[in-house]
Design a protein around this motif. Structure first.
Motif, short mmCIF file in Angstrom:
data_model
loop_
_atom_site.label_atom_id
_atom_site.label_comp_id
_atom_site.label_asym_id
_atom_site.label_seq_id
_atom_site.Cartn_x
_atom_site.Cartn_y
_atom_site.Cartn_z
N VAL A 9 18.36 61.14 7.14
CA VAL A 9 18.01 61.34 8.54
C VAL A 9 18.45 60.14 9.36
CG1 VAL A 9 16.12 61.86 10.14
CG2 VAL A 9 15.96 62.63 7.78
N ASP A 10 19.17 60.41 10.42
CA ASP A 10 19.57 59.37 11.38
C ASP A 10 18.32 58.90 12.15
OD1 ASP A 10 21.09 57.90 13.26
OD2 ASP A 10 21.31 59.67 14.55
N ILE A 11 18.38 57.74 12.74
CA ILE A 11 17.20 57.25 13.47
C ILE A 11 17.34 57.44 14.99
CG2 ILE A 11 15.66 55.28 13.90
CD1 ILE A 11 16.39 54.21 11.10
N GLY A 12 18.36 56.80 15.59
CA GLY A 12 18.53 56.86 17.06
C GLY A 12 18.87 58.27 17.52
N GLY A 13 18.06 58.82 18.40
CA GLY A 13 18.34 60.17 18.91
C GLY A 13 17.79 61.27 18.01
N VAL A 14 17.23 60.87 16.85
CA VAL A 14 16.67 61.88 15.94
C VAL A 14 15.19 61.56 15.67
CG1 VAL A 14 16.84 62.94 13.65
CG2 VAL A 14 18.92 62.36 14.89
N VAL A 113 20.68 64.99 8.77
CA VAL A 113 20.36 65.32 10.17
C VAL A 113 20.88 64.19 11.04
CG1 VAL A 113 18.54 65.92 11.81
CG2 VAL A 113 18.16 66.29 9.35
N ASP A 114 21.70 64.52 12.04
CA ASP A 114 22.23 63.48 12.94
C ASP A 114 22.38 64.09 14.33
OD1 ASP A 114 23.81 60.66 11.96
OD2 ASP A 114 24.12 61.30 14.05
N ASP A 115 22.36 63.23 15.35
CA ASP A 115 22.57 63.75 16.70
C ASP A 115 24.04 63.64 17.12
OD1 ASP A 115 22.41 60.94 16.89
OD2 ASP A 115 21.78 61.02 18.98
N ARG A 116 24.91 63.15 16.22
CA ARG A 116 26.33 63.06 16.55
C ARG A 116 27.16 63.94 15.61
NH1 ARG A 116 28.75 59.17 19.63
NH2 ARG A 116 27.28 57.79 20.67
MG LIG Z 1 21.98 58.87 16.34
#
Ligand SMILES: [Mg+2]
Length: 164
Positions: A9-14, A113-116
């Motif tokens: 899991v990504d951190i920033g934005g997630v 899971v990522d927001d990019r």
């Molecule tokens: Mg991110």
């Protein structure tokens, strides 16, 4: 033998909400400890870590040294480890976006899971890729990867898909 499943899991934005940089609680302001967590992220991560992924949920974040240190402080300040049951040694950082691929291979991650979308494009070897609350422009720039991913707009939606 059943295959071991591991979630990245990504951190920033997630996990940490992406805020308008000019907001009082932007992660890029001095009030970064007050930047909100994405709604329901801690509760859903706790369920996934206790359930399907059996203590194999990892955080993988790309950022420079100063944001790494702020991120660690944010996680502690917001009691992330206590509230999710995910241990501190599951947090991994890299300096370049494409390094998420190497970390994922080393850890043997099976879902991410990522927001990019660009980042998920580096993780093609995994079958379960989730694009979290994407930014339209970033998606347009990396649209060739869109067929690889499932787009989700909330942690509740993601939790439902991953717990199926
Ligand atoms: Mg991110």
């Amino acid at each position: 033998m059943t295959k071991i499943e591991k979630l990245g899991v990504d951190i920033g934005g997630v996990i940490i909400e992406n805020h308008d940089n000019s907001a009082d609680t932007s992660f890029f302001s001095k009030n970064y400890l007050s930047t909100p967590a994405s709604e329901n992220s801690f509760a859903e991560l706790k369920k996934l870590n206790e359930g399907r992924f059996e203590d194999k949920v990892y955080l993988v974040s790309k950022c420079g040294p100063s944001v790494q240190s702020k991120t660690k402080k944010w996680l502690k300040h917001n009691r992330f480890f206590e509230l999710t049951g995910i241990s501190e040694d599951k947090v991994h950082f890299c300096l370049e976006r494409n390094e998420k691929a190497e970390i994922s291979l080393q850890l043997g991650l099976t879902a991410f899971v990522d927001d990019r979308l660009e980042i998920l494009g580096y993780l093609k070897h995994m079958k379960d890729l989730f694009l979290f609350k994407p930014n339209e422009e970033e998606v347009a720039e990396n649209k060739e990867h869109l067929p690889l991913v499932t787009v989700v707009n909330s942690w509740t939606e993601l939790g439902t898909l991953l717990n199926e």
